[in-house]
Design a protein around this motif. Structure first.
Motif, PDB file in Angstrom:
ATOM      1  N   GLU A 179       0.825  -1.208   0.000  1.00 35.42           N
ATOM      2  CA  GLU A 179       0.000   0.000   0.000  1.00 35.42           C
ATOM      3  C   GLU A 179       0.856   1.254   0.000  1.00 35.42           C
ATOM      4  O   GLU A 179       0.534   2.255  -0.663  1.00 35.42           O
ATOM      5  N   ARG A 180       1.957   1.215   0.771  1.00 35.58           N
ATOM      6  CA  ARG A 180       2.854   2.384   0.765  1.00 35.58           C
ATOM      7  C   ARG A 180       3.457   2.609  -0.610  1.00 35.58           C
ATOM      8  O   ARG A 180       3.609   3.753  -1.056  1.00 35.58           O
ATOM      9  N   ARG A 181       3.824   1.519  -1.289  1.00 37.88           N
ATOM     10  CA  ARG A 181       4.370   1.688  -2.637  1.00 37.88           C
ATOM     11  C   ARG A 181       3.318   2.265  -3.584  1.00 37.88           C
ATOM     12  O   ARG A 181       3.621   3.131  -4.416  1.00 37.88           O
ATOM     13  N   ASP A 182       2.082   1.770  -3.442  1.00 34.32           N
ATOM     14  CA  ASP A 182       1.024   2.306  -4.305  1.00 34.32           C
ATOM     15  C   ASP A 182       0.794   3.792  -4.032  1.00 34.32           C
ATOM     16  O   ASP A 182       0.653   4.605  -4.972  1.00 34.32           O
ATOM     17  N   ILE A 183       0.744   4.136  -2.715  1.00 33.46           N
ATOM     18  CA  ILE A 183       0.526   5.551  -2.370  1.00 33.46           C
ATOM     19  C   ILE A 183       1.690   6.404  -2.857  1.00 33.46           C
ATOM     20  O   ILE A 183       1.492   7.506  -3.409  1.00 33.46           O
ATOM     21  N   ALA A 184       2.919   5.885  -2.641  1.00 34.29           N
ATOM     22  CA  ALA A 184       4.086   6.660  -3.096  1.00 34.29           C
ATOM     23  C   ALA A 184       4.074   6.833  -4.603  1.00 34.29           C
ATOM     24  O   ALA A 184       4.411   7.905  -5.135  1.00 34.29           O
ATOM     25  N   ARG A 185       3.680   5.782  -5.320  1.00 32.98           N
ATOM     26  CA  ARG A 185       3.622   5.887  -6.775  1.00 32.98           C
ATOM     27  C   ARG A 185       2.561   6.887  -7.214  1.00 32.98           C
ATOM     28  O   ARG A 185       2.777   7.686  -8.144  1.00 32.98           O
ATOM     29  N   GLU A 186       1.387   6.855  -6.526  1.00 30.01           N
ATOM     30  CA  GLU A 186       0.343   7.824  -6.865  1.00 30.01           C
ATOM     31  C   GLU A 186       0.798   9.250  -6.576  1.00 30.01           C
ATOM     32  O   GLU A 186       0.556  10.174  -7.366  1.00 30.01           O
TER      33      GLU A 186
ATOM     34  N   ARG B 164       8.493  15.062  -1.120  1.00 24.47           N
ATOM     35  CA  ARG B 164       9.711  14.258  -1.064  1.00 24.47           C
ATOM     36  C   ARG B 164       9.885  13.632   0.317  1.00 24.47           C
ATOM     37  O   ARG B 164      10.258  12.465   0.445  1.00 24.47           O
ATOM     38  N   ARG B 165       9.606  14.426   1.350  1.00 26.65           N
ATOM     39  CA  ARG B 165       9.721  13.869   2.710  1.00 26.65           C
ATOM     40  C   ARG B 165       8.683  12.759   2.939  1.00 26.65           C
ATOM     41  O   ARG B 165       8.970  11.739   3.577  1.00 26.65           O
ATOM     42  N   ILE B 166       7.477  12.982   2.412  1.00 30.29           N
ATOM     43  CA  ILE B 166       6.449  11.946   2.560  1.00 30.29           C
ATOM     44  C   ILE B 166       6.860  10.679   1.821  1.00 30.29           C
ATOM     45  O   ILE B 166       6.697   9.551   2.318  1.00 30.29           O
TER      46      ILE B 166
ATOM     47  N   ASP C 273      22.193  -1.603   1.263  1.00 32.10           N
ATOM     48  CA  ASP C 273      21.031  -1.248   0.452  1.00 32.10           C
ATOM     49  C   ASP C 273      19.711  -1.633   1.096  1.00 32.10           C
ATOM     50  O   ASP C 273      18.654  -1.422   0.506  1.00 32.10           O
ATOM     51  N   GLY C 274      19.744  -2.241   2.271  1.00 31.90           N
ATOM     52  CA  GLY C 274      18.529  -2.680   2.917  1.00 31.90           C
ATOM     53  C   GLY C 274      17.706  -1.518   3.448  1.00 31.90           C
ATOM     54  O   GLY C 274      18.204  -0.402   3.627  1.00 31.90           O
ATOM     55  N   PRO C 275      16.428  -1.761   3.741  1.00 32.89           N
ATOM     56  CA  PRO C 275      15.569  -0.688   4.258  1.00 32.89           C
ATOM     57  C   PRO C 275      15.904  -0.350   5.707  1.00 32.89           C
ATOM     58  O   PRO C 275      16.418  -1.167   6.454  1.00 32.89           O
ATOM     59  N   VAL C 276      15.601   0.891   6.072  1.00 32.67           N
ATOM     60  CA  VAL C 276      15.768   1.368   7.444  1.00 32.67           C
ATOM     61  C   VAL C 276      14.475   2.081   7.821  1.00 32.67           C
ATOM     62  O   VAL C 276      14.016   2.983   7.103  1.00 32.67           O
ATOM     63  N   SER C 277      13.877   1.685   8.924  1.00 27.66           N
ATOM     64  CA  SER C 277      12.615   2.279   9.326  1.00 27.66           C
ATOM     65  C   SER C 277      12.824   3.742   9.719  1.00 27.66           C
ATOM     66  O   SER C 277      13.914   4.168  10.106  1.00 27.66           O
ATOM     67  N   ALA C 278      11.754   4.512   9.599  1.00 22.57           N
ATOM     68  CA  ALA C 278      11.825   5.918   9.977  1.00 22.57           C
ATOM     69  C   ALA C 278      12.141   6.065  11.461  1.00 22.57           C
ATOM     70  O   ALA C 278      12.871   6.986  11.855  1.00 22.57           O
ATOM     71  N   GLU C 279      11.593   5.186  12.304  1.00 24.80           N
ATOM     72  CA  GLU C 279      11.857   5.261  13.744  1.00 24.80           C
ATOM     73  C   GLU C 279      13.339   5.039  14.029  1.00 24.80           C
ATOM     74  O   GLU C 279      13.959   5.771  14.812  1.00 24.80           O
ATOM     75  N   THR C 280      13.944   4.009  13.396  1.00 21.92           N
ATOM     76  CA  THR C 280      15.365   3.735  13.611  1.00 21.92           C
ATOM     77  C   THR C 280      16.224   4.892  13.114  1.00 21.92           C
ATOM     78  O   THR C 280      17.175   5.310  13.780  1.00 21.92           O
TER      79      THR C 280
END
Length: 459
Positions: free
Chosen positions: A252-259, A307-309, A348-355
């Motif tokens: 869902e985040r990818r879809d929202i980001a793409r939109e 961009r921040r979102i 290249d791995g993901p990092v959460s916003a909280e971390t």
């Protein structure tokens, strides 16, 4: 009962050990019996020798009173009529050494003899008694062969009874052990069922104290094992649910980001481009110039916000690296007297916003402490990826001790730093460095489970 590596059951092995011990005892008793039998045969033959010698002396004394020409014939007649002298062989020879008489063989157990090795064990060498009557020479040879044969027959009988005793002992031992160890079959069956996944298996209470303790220990272990299995099943279910929810959230985040990128961002870019074109073409005194400039500024801010979102919707190590570089650049510009070296290996791995936020706050707090308390000339910083974890370290060569400062408003930075890190499931430690300086060490998950769980609850 299960068989051991040698193929023999526990019943059989214990029975064999008992039989071996009993056989050893019987062997000792057999040795004592052999010694007694040897002494008895010696005494028997020696007593017979004394009796026979006394008899011969009486006979010879009587014959010496007769005329010399009758003595030889009378002696041979007496010897022939007597036959075999009690457990002895009598030989009579003339002056030329010719054998004139020898006692007949024994008629007791005729045709049988004890083994030579047994006869050598129990028989003794007794002296031959010599007598004379005129020219005749008499030899009385002790013969213990019949007594030895009796001892051999007695030994065979004892060996037969001993063998029957050992067989009876072996059978009785196996039966007793089978009865005593029958509960162990239940224990082995319970272990097999538990090993096959039947974690509800329990043992009954036994009357034997040792087996009762074994039953309680097994049942307690089975209870803990079943509880652990249930916990693992529950955790696996929760983990699977969380992974599915996280996958859905990520999609869902990818879809929202793409939109956002395809629709909103492109629309804002188009509006800003139109406003920019108006600014370039409209004269400075035109009524459209100032509003167009405002539109350019507002759309620029909107682009930064989008961009921040997008960065929050698609967290990555790139955003964390950019934030750290900004902090380091500002630090070097304001404090050029302190050498700052940074090592970033985020992968290249993901990092959460909280971390990412906690790492940025940790770096800011650490650098602030260096300025306030350390009086350092060099600061070393590193963020390294270790699989699913990020290791953060900040070390200076100053005089900081890690103890709370007496200054107003100070003393809570390290504590708050540790609370934020531990709140994400990480580890936090501080300490002095050998040779001088202070070190802050932290280990955080790149994608903490807390984030997943919160996202699931929000859904």
């Amino acid at each position: 009962m299960h068989r051991g590596a040698g193929g023999l059951s526990l019943h059989t092995r214990v029975g064999l050990v008992l039989c071996l011990l009993t056989a050893s005892l019987l062997a000792v008793l057999g040795g004592l019996w052999l010694q007694g039998t040897r002494s008895a045969i010696h005494e028997e033959v020696e007593a017979a020798t004394r009796v026979s010698a006394q008899w011969l002396k009486v006979v010879l004394a009587d014959l010496e009173a007769r005329p010399a020409d009758e003595q030889a014939a009378r002696l041979l007649s007496v010897a022939a009529s007597v036959g075999r002298v009690r457990a002895h062989q009598l030989e009579i020879r003339d002056g030329a050494g010719v054998l004139r008489h020898v006692s007949p063989p024994p008629t007791y157990k005729v045709g049988r003899a004890a083994p030579e090795w047994f006869a050598a064990l129990v028989a003794l060498d007794l002296p031959v008694r010599q007598f004379a009557l005129g020219d005749l020479r008499l030899s009385l040879h002790p013969d213990a062969s019949r007594a030895v044969l009796d001892a051999w027959d007695e030994l065979l009988a004892l060996a037969g009874w001993a063998l029957l005793l050992l067989l009876a002992l072996f059978a009785a031992a196996r039966m007793a052990l089978a009865r005593a160890l029958r509960p162990l079959e239940q224990v082995m069956g319970a272990l097999d069922r538990t090993g096959a996944g039947r974690f509800d298996t329990r043992l009954p209470g036994f009357s034997t104290p040792e087996l009762a303790r074994l039953s309680r220990a097994f049942n307690g272990m089975a209870d803990r094992l079943q509880a652990a299995v249930n916990d693992n099943v529950r955790l696996d279910t929760q983990r699977e649910l969380a992974e599915r929810m996280q996958a859905r959230l990520a999609a869902e985040r990818r879809d929202i980001a793409r939109e956002l990128h395809d629709e909103l961002a492109q629309g804002i870019t188009a509006v800003r481009a139109l406003a920019g074109a108006i600014v370039q073409r409209a004269p400075d005194e035109s009524a459209l110039h100032v509003p167009a400039q405002g539109i350019v500024a507002v759309t620029g801010e909107m682009q930064d916000g989008v961009r921040r979102i997008l960065q929050r919707l698609r967290p990555s190590a790139t955003g964390l690296a950019e934030g750290l570089e900004q902090i380091f650049a500002g630090w070097r510009a304001r404090h050029d007297g302190i050498d700052l070296t940074a090592r970033l290996e985020l992968g290249d791995g993901p990092v959460s916003a909280e971390t990412a936020a906690v790492i940025l706050r940790t770096v800011q707090e650490g650098l602030t402490n260096v300025l306030r308390h350390a009086r350092a000339s060099r600061v070393e910083f590193a963020v390294l990826r270790e699989g699913a974890w990020l290791r953060v370290s900040l070390q200076d060569d100053g005089a900081g001790s890690g103890q709370p400062s007496a200054q107003a408003g100070c003393g809570f930075g390290l504590a708050g730093m540790g609370e934020r890190i531990e709140g994400l499931g990480g580890e936090f430690s501080t300490g002095r460095v050998a040779g001088g300086g202070f070190r802050i060490e932290a280990r955080l998950p790149a994608m903490p489970n807390k984030t997943i769980q919160e996202s699931v609850h929000e859904q």
